[in-house]
Design a protein around this motif. Structure first.
Motif, mmCIF file in Angstrom:
data_model
loop_
_atom_site.group_PDB
_atom_site.id
_atom_site.type_symbol
_atom_site.label_atom_id
_atom_site.label_comp_id
_atom_site.label_asym_id
_atom_site.label_seq_id
_atom_site.Cartn_x
_atom_site.Cartn_y
_atom_site.Cartn_z
ATOM 1 N N ILE A 1 0.832 -1.210 0.000
ATOM 2 C CA ILE A 1 0.000 0.000 0.000
ATOM 3 C C ILE A 1 0.869 1.263 0.000
ATOM 4 N N THR A 2 1.929 1.256 0.780
ATOM 5 C CA THR A 2 2.837 2.405 0.821
ATOM 6 C C THR A 2 3.504 2.611 -0.545
ATOM 7 N N SER A 3 3.901 1.513 -1.178
ATOM 8 C CA SER A 3 4.510 1.613 -2.511
ATOM 9 C C SER A 3 3.519 2.163 -3.528
ATOM 10 N N LEU A 4 2.266 1.749 -3.431
ATOM 11 C CA LEU A 4 1.243 2.310 -4.322
ATOM 12 C C LEU A 4 1.063 3.804 -4.064
ATOM 13 N N GLY A 5 1.100 4.193 -2.795
ATOM 14 C CA GLY A 5 1.006 5.616 -2.453
ATOM 15 C C GLY A 5 2.177 6.404 -3.030
ATOM 16 N N VAL A 6 3.378 5.837 -2.948
ATOM 17 C CA VAL A 6 4.561 6.490 -3.518
ATOM 18 C C VAL A 6 4.416 6.576 -5.037
ATOM 19 N N LEU A 7 3.929 5.504 -5.654
ATOM 20 C CA LEU A 7 3.705 5.516 -7.100
ATOM 21 C C LEU A 7 2.719 6.623 -7.478
#
Length: 166
Positions: A10-16
């Motif tokens: 989820i954090t990686s998607l937020g960064v993306l």
């Protein structure tokens, strides 16, 4: 463990998403920008997110007890990826400077090379798309893995050295 993986995802998607929004905040080549770059706010958010992602990767590596050789191979591979991605990014920036130069030539009939250099150096609104794209997103993730693996290897080495001393 599943919560760390889900949180990392989820954090990686937020960064993306932050990378995508930042990419979209680039002015069209040949246009003049206003004052400032709103992406600097995003950059301020990315640092704590990066640290958080490193912590999550480190936790995942610790739970799975990856071997020292896997850690070393992972460090080498992520380092090689970062070098290749950095070279690609430099080439991409040089190509983008040519696109901007051509846009100004078409618009004004002349180009000030120093001006092109100035607006494409540093964190300016003219090159947000060069700093926030798919390649740089994967560089961000690779660098977080690189740092987490280095900490994991360091910690496992320290633990082995500490066990020998006892």
């Amino acid at each position: 463990m599943k919560s760390a993986k889900l949180t990392l995802f989820i954090t990686s998607l937020g960064v993306l998403l932050l990378f995508y929004v930042s990419n979209q905040m680039t002015v069209r080549p040949g246009t003049i920008s206003g004052n400032g770059n709103p992406v600097l706010i995003v950059v301020a958010l990315l640092l704590p997110l990066f640290i958080f992602i490193v912590i999550l990767w480190r936790r995942i590596f610790g739970v799975h007890s990856i071997s020292q050789s896997f850690s070393i191979v992972g460090i080498i591979l992520t380092f090689v990826h970062l070098i290749i991605a950095f070279i690609y990014q430099r080439i991409s920036l040089a190509n983008y400077r040519e696109i901007i130069k051509d846009a100004y030539l078409e618009k004004d009939g002349e180009v000030d090379s120093q001006y092109i250099q100035d607006i494409t150096t540093g964190i300016t609104i003219h090159v947000n798309n060069q700093y926030f794209n798919v390649n740089t997103f994967f560089m961000f993730i690779s660098f977080s893995i690189f740092i987490a693996l280095a900490f994991y290897l360091w910690d496992s080495h320290e633990n082995k050295a500490g066990n020998r001393d006892e």
